[in-house]
Write a protein that holds these residues in place. Structure first.
Motif, PDB file in Angstrom:
ATOM      1  N   ARG A   1      14.054  -2.829  -9.040  1.00  0.00           N
ATOM      2  CA  ARG A   1      14.895  -3.665 -10.042  1.00  0.00           C
ATOM      3  C   ARG A   1      15.485  -2.854 -10.987  1.00  0.00           C
ATOM      4  NH1 ARG A   1      10.821  -7.709 -12.259  1.00  0.00           N
ATOM      5  NH2 ARG A   1      10.788  -8.254 -10.061  1.00  0.00           N
TER       6      ARG A   1
ATOM      7  N   THR B   1      14.143  -2.718  -2.450  1.00  0.00           N
ATOM      8  CA  THR B   1      12.903  -2.206  -2.295  1.00  0.00           C
ATOM      9  C   THR B   1      12.477  -1.273  -1.096  1.00  0.00           C
ATOM     10  OG1 THR B   1      11.630  -4.163  -3.346  1.00  0.00           O
ATOM     11  CG2 THR B   1      10.365  -2.513  -2.143  1.00  0.00           C
TER      12      THR B   1
ATOM     13  N   THR C   1       8.779  -2.334  -6.464  1.00  0.00           N
ATOM     14  CA  THR C   1       9.381  -3.451  -6.633  1.00  0.00           C
ATOM     15  C   THR C   1       9.970  -3.407  -7.948  1.00  0.00           C
ATOM     16  OG1 THR C   1       8.099  -5.117  -5.408  1.00  0.00           O
ATOM     17  CG2 THR C   1       9.608  -6.140  -7.085  1.00  0.00           C
TER      18      THR C   1
END
Length: 298
Positions: free
Chosen positions: A24, A30, A20
């Motif tokens: 980001r 993901t 995750t």
């Protein structure tokens, strides 16, 4: 370039500790990160990382691939920069680690100048007081205050950092001021727990006094200690740059000004190598130019 995207995805997961956070940082989903890792493992025919509810753990093969993959990505970035610099452009992403308190006060103005001067330059900054591994964590530059132990790295001394003993007027009104260091034992000390050697050292001529402070309040955050000092919880030692505004504004008072306290040097470290990436070179130059005036002592 698919294989490079897969390698970059793997390295980012290893650095961040999870899919995750990696997604980001890479600005992708993901599921895309997961597919990149699966594709890389299939291509190599080995398991590179173990997934669990707490994150990921690199296998022995993963650790070896991670070490080599970092070098590949670093050299690729250097290659892009070398070509860009032929056109007098500074590009790439500048990965920097800085102590939190110094960074928010004095790295920010430097970043503002760099971002304005070099519009193609990107920034990835880690603000924290922990010790970081410059190579393992793929930083282009690390800012350090104090002695440095990585003698194999290229280091540049930027400026001295004076330290001062301070307290708030409210604290001094309630508990009295200090005339000599030996009276510190009768005061509440605010203690920085982020280092192993916590002695307070005072020098007056040939007279050197070293003591271990004691008190109820300990923290590994300089910003927390500063708030405590401003709120009158005790006396504390700070780098001068942290309390400069509070001293000039009257929120804090300098104690024992006739006693000198140790200075700590400010350094920038970069990975070893003869060639200095353009993005790192301009960071070094801008830091020197800025700190000559900004870090003047009391």
């Amino acid at each position: 370039m698919q294989v490079l995207d897969d390698i970059k995805g793997f390295v980012t997961v290893a650095q961040t500790g999870g899919f995750t956070l990696a997604a980001r940082k890479l600005a992708i989903s993901t599921s895309v990160v997961s597919r990149r890792i699966d594709r890389l493992e299939t291509e190599l025919g080995v398991c590179l990382m173990l997934r669990n509810t707490r994150g990921v753990t690199l296998t022995p093969a993963g650790n070896e691939f991670y070490r080599r993959a970092q070098l590949i990505l670093r050299e690729l970035d250097n290659a892009y920069q070398a070509v860009a610099e032929r056109k007098e452009e500074i590009t790439g992403c500048l990965h920097i680690s800085t102590p939190y308190s110094f960074g928010i006060r004095h790295l920010e103005p430097v970043l503002t100048r760099l971002s304005t001067r070099y519009p193609l330059l990107e920034f990835d900054i880690s603000y924290n007081d922990r010790y970081v591994d410059l190579l393992k964590e793929s930083f282009d530059a690390v800012i350090r205050i104090g002695a440095i132990s990585e003698l194999s790295f290229a280091a540049r001394r930027i400026a001295p950092i004076p330290t001062v003993l301070v307290a708030s007027p409210a604290y001094l009104e309630k508990h009295g001021t200090l005339q000599t260091p030996d009276l510190i034992s009768g005061h509440q000390c605010l203690i920085y727990s982020g280092r192993t050697h916590a002695e307070w050292v005072f020098q007056q001529g040939e007279n050197r006094i070293s003591l271990l402070p004691s008190g109820r309040f300990h923290s590994d955050s300089g910003e927390v200690l500063l708030k405590w000092a401003l709120n009158g919880r005790g006396i504390a030692v700070f780098p001068h740059f942290m309390v400069k505004e509070a001293l000039s504004g009257g929120g804090l008072v300098r104690l024992l000004p006739d006693y000198a306290m140790p200075e700590h040097d400010l350094y920038i470290l970069r990975p070893p190598g003869v060639r200095v990436a353009g993005k790192v070179r301009v960071l070094f130059d801008e830091m020197v130019a800025y700190c000559q005036d900004a870090l003047q002592g009391p």
